[in-house]
Scaffold this motif. Structure first.
Motif, PDB file in Angstrom:
ATOM      1  N   ALA A   1      30.632 -57.056 -50.461  1.00  0.00           N
ATOM      2  CA  ALA A   1      31.472 -55.921 -50.550  1.00  0.00           C
ATOM      3  C   ALA A   1      32.675 -55.874 -50.450  1.00  0.00           C
ATOM      4  N   SER A   2      33.777 -57.750 -50.255  1.00  0.00           N
ATOM      5  CA  SER A   2      34.975 -58.060 -50.990  1.00  0.00           C
ATOM      6  C   SER A   2      35.239 -57.837 -52.370  1.00  0.00           C
ATOM      7  N   SER A   3      34.176 -57.703 -53.348  1.00  0.00           N
ATOM      8  CA  SER A   3      34.102 -57.435 -54.592  1.00  0.00           C
ATOM      9  C   SER A   3      34.217 -55.893 -55.272  1.00  0.00           C
ATOM     10  N   ASN A   4      33.178 -54.910 -54.524  1.00  0.00           N
ATOM     11  CA  ASN A   4      33.676 -53.093 -54.233  1.00  0.00           C
ATOM     12  C   ASN A   4      34.809 -53.580 -53.626  1.00  0.00           C
ATOM     13  N   LEU A   5      35.617 -53.923 -52.684  1.00  0.00           N
ATOM     14  CA  LEU A   5      36.042 -53.124 -52.000  1.00  0.00           C
ATOM     15  C   LEU A   5      37.933 -53.069 -52.564  1.00  0.00           C
ATOM     16  N   ALA A   6      37.658 -54.442 -53.730  1.00  0.00           N
ATOM     17  CA  ALA A   6      39.063 -54.753 -54.206  1.00  0.00           C
ATOM     18  C   ALA A   6      39.770 -53.385 -55.407  1.00  0.00           C
ATOM     19  N   ARG A   7      38.603 -52.319 -55.302  1.00  0.00           N
ATOM     20  CA  ARG A   7      39.157 -51.120 -55.557  1.00  0.00           C
ATOM     21  C   ARG A   7      40.478 -49.759 -54.853  1.00  0.00           C
ATOM     22  N   TYR A   8      40.342 -50.711 -53.991  1.00  0.00           N
ATOM     23  CA  TYR A   8      41.154 -49.778 -53.113  1.00  0.00           C
ATOM     24  C   TYR A   8      41.797 -50.753 -52.527  1.00  0.00           C
ATOM     25  N   ASP A   9      43.704 -50.095 -54.238  1.00  0.00           N
ATOM     26  CA  ASP A   9      44.548 -51.227 -54.155  1.00  0.00           C
ATOM     27  C   ASP A   9      46.204 -49.895 -54.010  1.00  0.00           C
ATOM     28  N   GLY A  10      45.268 -48.140 -53.377  1.00  0.00           N
ATOM     29  CA  GLY A  10      46.931 -47.726 -53.550  1.00  0.00           C
ATOM     30  C   GLY A  10      47.138 -47.429 -55.254  1.00  0.00           C
ATOM     31  N   VAL A  11      46.669 -47.520 -55.997  1.00  0.00           N
ATOM     32  CA  VAL A  11      46.850 -46.962 -57.109  1.00  0.00           C
ATOM     33  C   VAL A  11      46.525 -45.987 -57.706  1.00  0.00           C
ATOM     34  N   ARG A  12      44.803 -45.378 -57.621  1.00  0.00           N
ATOM     35  CA  ARG A  12      44.516 -44.288 -58.189  1.00  0.00           C
ATOM     36  C   ARG A  12      43.821 -43.067 -57.570  1.00  0.00           C
ATOM     37  N   TYR A  13      43.982 -44.347 -56.447  1.00  0.00           N
ATOM     38  CA  TYR A  13      43.204 -42.797 -55.128  1.00  0.00           C
ATOM     39  C   TYR A  13      43.396 -43.568 -54.103  1.00  0.00           C
ATOM     40  N   GLY A  14      43.101 -42.433 -52.828  1.00  0.00           N
ATOM     41  CA  GLY A  14      43.703 -43.435 -51.694  1.00  0.00           C
ATOM     42  C   GLY A  14      44.862 -42.994 -51.355  1.00  0.00           C
ATOM     43  N   HIS A  15      44.949 -44.010 -50.137  1.00  0.00           N
ATOM     44  CA  HIS A  15      46.356 -44.331 -49.399  1.00  0.00           C
ATOM     45  C   HIS A  15      47.112 -45.074 -50.258  1.00  0.00           C
ATOM     46  N   ARG A  16      48.480 -44.794 -50.162  1.00  0.00           N
ATOM     47  CA  ARG A  16      49.273 -45.680 -50.553  1.00  0.00           C
ATOM     48  C   ARG A  16      50.523 -46.300 -50.158  1.00  0.00           C
ATOM     49  N   GLU A  17      50.969 -47.497 -49.254  1.00  0.00           N
ATOM     50  CA  GLU A  17      52.244 -47.574 -48.851  1.00  0.00           C
ATOM     51  C   GLU A  17      52.790 -46.888 -49.724  1.00  0.00           C
ATOM     52  N   PRO A  18      54.512 -46.414 -49.260  1.00  0.00           N
ATOM     53  CA  PRO A  18      55.474 -46.500 -49.620  1.00  0.00           C
ATOM     54  C   PRO A  18      56.934 -46.886 -49.370  1.00  0.00           C
TER      55      PRO A  18
END
Lengths: 483, 101
Positions: free
Chosen positions: A318-335
């Motif tokens: 999971a730690s490897s698979n969820l590394a992709r959630y980084d706010g760059v290509r999709y999903g939430h991004r902190e402004p």
């Protein structure tokens, strides 16, 4: 109509006795009545379901051939990608994301004529056993609203139990289909690893994840499994071989079949199983013996290490698979962050819930320099031990039996401590580690009248014999000889 | 593996995983993760040195498909529309080396 099997509904739609539009309205009506108290869904796709039903009805009227699930409503776990329809994993980090493609199972369901009625709630990224870890609030057990439906596919189990749809799909990494099925009194099945394409299933732990069916009865489970199974070139872990048909096996009975009750999971080594759950498992074994099966206890010693191996392997992946959630290509991004790394850290910190963070950290720790061999390497070797022990048991037995969950559905907040919650998966995890199929069949009730699920396990690609035994358990459970 | 988990180790792991923890979270998570690792001690005591590891439960390796060109939907617009920020057909991010206040 809402008590009907998917098979009966599909037959009625195909014959023109009832229209797909009527079927869909009936189920949407049930959702209207009770969804506000159950919260099985993150999203109900009523308009799209009505449009799909009209299309089926036009095809029936035109005399065209329609699929085996034509007109049958289905609910999909919200970690299955649906083109043009929000897919969240019940996480703030994916809130509002619209996938640009369909999962293979979604395509196959559409081709079979099934009609999606909504996306169901789950523990965030399928990490949990109660649906309490959803970022959008928990699902309630339709049988007792003060109790959890189980998890992580709690919304899919609740949707079928509440009559919101006769079928649903979930995913099972350590028991996430079978445990909620047991707690909600429905049938839930985790297929052999590689039989159902994971293309479009948002990954949690890739060496363990499988998609599988929920239904009210065993025959519907087999039908839905056969609809979604089969090789897919878009999933490199998909088995390139045809599957043996299951439906012809369902009425065959269990005369002469060898059924082993796993002693470690049925009152032996592992503690914490409720006495009523163990008693129902024994009664299930007796019912199979009465139907002609040869039943005996069997030791599968290393199953007791399954939980520890799982909680090293699954978080690592999971730690490897969820590394992709980084706010760059999709999903939430902190402004408002001054650099890329700060933006990524802030987005992940804000977007992930506590359980997901725990597992990412656990996995990162287990894979880090100096610990990799001690944790991950060791757990992978224990995995081999478990597979070997199962192989030994299957020399003497066709299927293995155990409780699905140590306990019936529990009240909200009852297992707030993470390790206590993890122990729920102790009987389901071994099948995931081995990649073997396993099904939970409702079998009587336990504490406070809540349903008990009995698990039938089979060797790799043993779905036909597993379903054969499950069908016998269902007959015993409903004709009174068992529960 | 038998040493108890420290807050410093959890803080380091959080940094590697790009997660920020408050002081309270650090304390809570350290206790919870230590409990899980303590449970996993049972496999630490097993002698499995001569047992090969299992990476994957079905023996498929080197999966290839025929090298043929397929027609694909052009989903570039949809993909970029789902991004938090894009520009000229690319994903846009804050400066790589920008200074935090």
């Amino acid at each position: 109509m809402s008590g009907h099997s998917a098979r009966a509904l599909a037959a009625s739609v195909a014959s023109g006795a009832v229209s797909a539009a009527e079927v869909v309205e009936e189920y949407l009506g049930r959702i209207d009545e009770r969804e506000h108290e159950v919260h099985a869904f993150n999203l109900v796709t009523a308009d799209a379901a009505r449009a799909a039903a009209e299309q089926i009805d036009r095809r029936v009227a035109a005399g065209e051939t329609i699929g085996p699930l034509a007109g049958v409503p289905i609910a999909l776990k919200d970690n299955l990608c649906t083109r043009g329809v929000a897919t969240t994993c019940s996480s703030k980090i994916l809130e509002g994301w619209i996938p640009p493609y369909d999962a293979t199972v979604v395509e196959r369901l559409a081709a079979a004529g099934a009609i999606m009625v909504g996306k169901t709630n789950l523990d965030e990224f399928a990490m949990g056993s109660s649906t309490e870890n959803s970022a959008f609030g928990p699902t309630r057990n339709p049988l007792d609203l003060d109790r959890v439906p189980g998890g992580s596919s709690g919304g899919s189990a609740a949707a079928v139990a509440a009559g919101f749809a006769p079928l649903s799909l979930g995913s099972d990494t350590g028991g996430s289909i079978r445990q909620p099925a047991a707690l909600c009194g429905v049938v839930g099945m985790k297929p052999s690893y590689g039989t159902v394409s994971r293309y479009g299933l948002i990954a949690f732990a890739s060496s363990l994840d499988q998609i599988g069916p929920f239904s009210r009865d065993v025959a519907d489970s087999a039908l839905l499994f056969e609809t979604i199974a089969g090789h897919d070139g878009r999933d490199s872990t998909s088995i390139p071989a045809p599957l043996e048909p299951i439906t012809p096996r369902l009425d065959r009975g269990v005369d002469g079949l060898r059924v082993g009750v796993v002693s470690e999971l049925a009152g032996g080594t592992l503690e914490g199983f409720q006495p009523e759950v163990l008693a129902q498992t024994r009664r299930a074994a007796e019912a199979l013996a009465a139907a002609g099966a040869v039943v005996a206890d069997v030791s599968v010693p290393s199953t007791i290490y399954g939980l520890s191996a799982y909680y090293v392997i699954a978080p690592a992946e999971a730690s490897s698979n969820l590394a992709r959630y980084d706010g760059v290509r999709y999903g939430h991004r902190e402004p408002g962050r001054a650099n890329t790394a700060a933006m990524m850290t802030a987005s992940r910190t804000r977007g992930f819930g506590a359980e997901v963070k725990r597992r990412i950290m656990l996995g990162t720790y287990g894979l880090s320099a100096g610990y990799h061999d001690a944790f991950y390497g060791k757990a992978q070797r224990v995995r081999t031990l478990i597979i070997r022990d199962f192989e030994r048991a299957y020399r003497d037995f066709d299927v293995l039996l155990s409780p699905t969950s140590p306990c019936v559905a529990f009240p909200f907040g009852a297992k707030a401590d993470p390790l206590t919650m993890y122990l729920n998966d102790v009987a389901t995890i071994p099948s995931n580690l081995a990649g073997h199929p396993a099904i939970s069949v409702p079998f009587g009730t336990g504490e406070d009248g809540m349903p008990v699920g009995v698990q039938v396990m089979a060797p790799m690609l043993g779905e036909p014999v597993m379903y054969q035994v499950a069908a016998e358990l269902e007959r015993a459970s409903t004709d009174g000889t068992g529960a | 593996m038998s040493e108890p988990l420290t807050r410093q180790e959890v803080a380091k792991v959080a940094e590697l995983a790009m997660l920020e923890l408050s002081e309270d979270e650090l304390i809570t998570f350290t206790g919870q993760l230590a409990a899980v690792l303590e449970h996993a001690q049972d496999i630490d005591d097993l002698d499995v040195g001569d047992v090969p590891p299992t990476n994957h439960p079905y023996p498929l390796t080197n999966v290839f498909r025929d090298d043929v060109i397929e027609e694909l939907d052009d989903i570039r617009t949809e993909v970029l529309a789902a991004a938090p920020e894009s520009e000229d057909g690319q994903f846009r991010v804050p400066p790589a080396l920008g200074e935090e206040d």
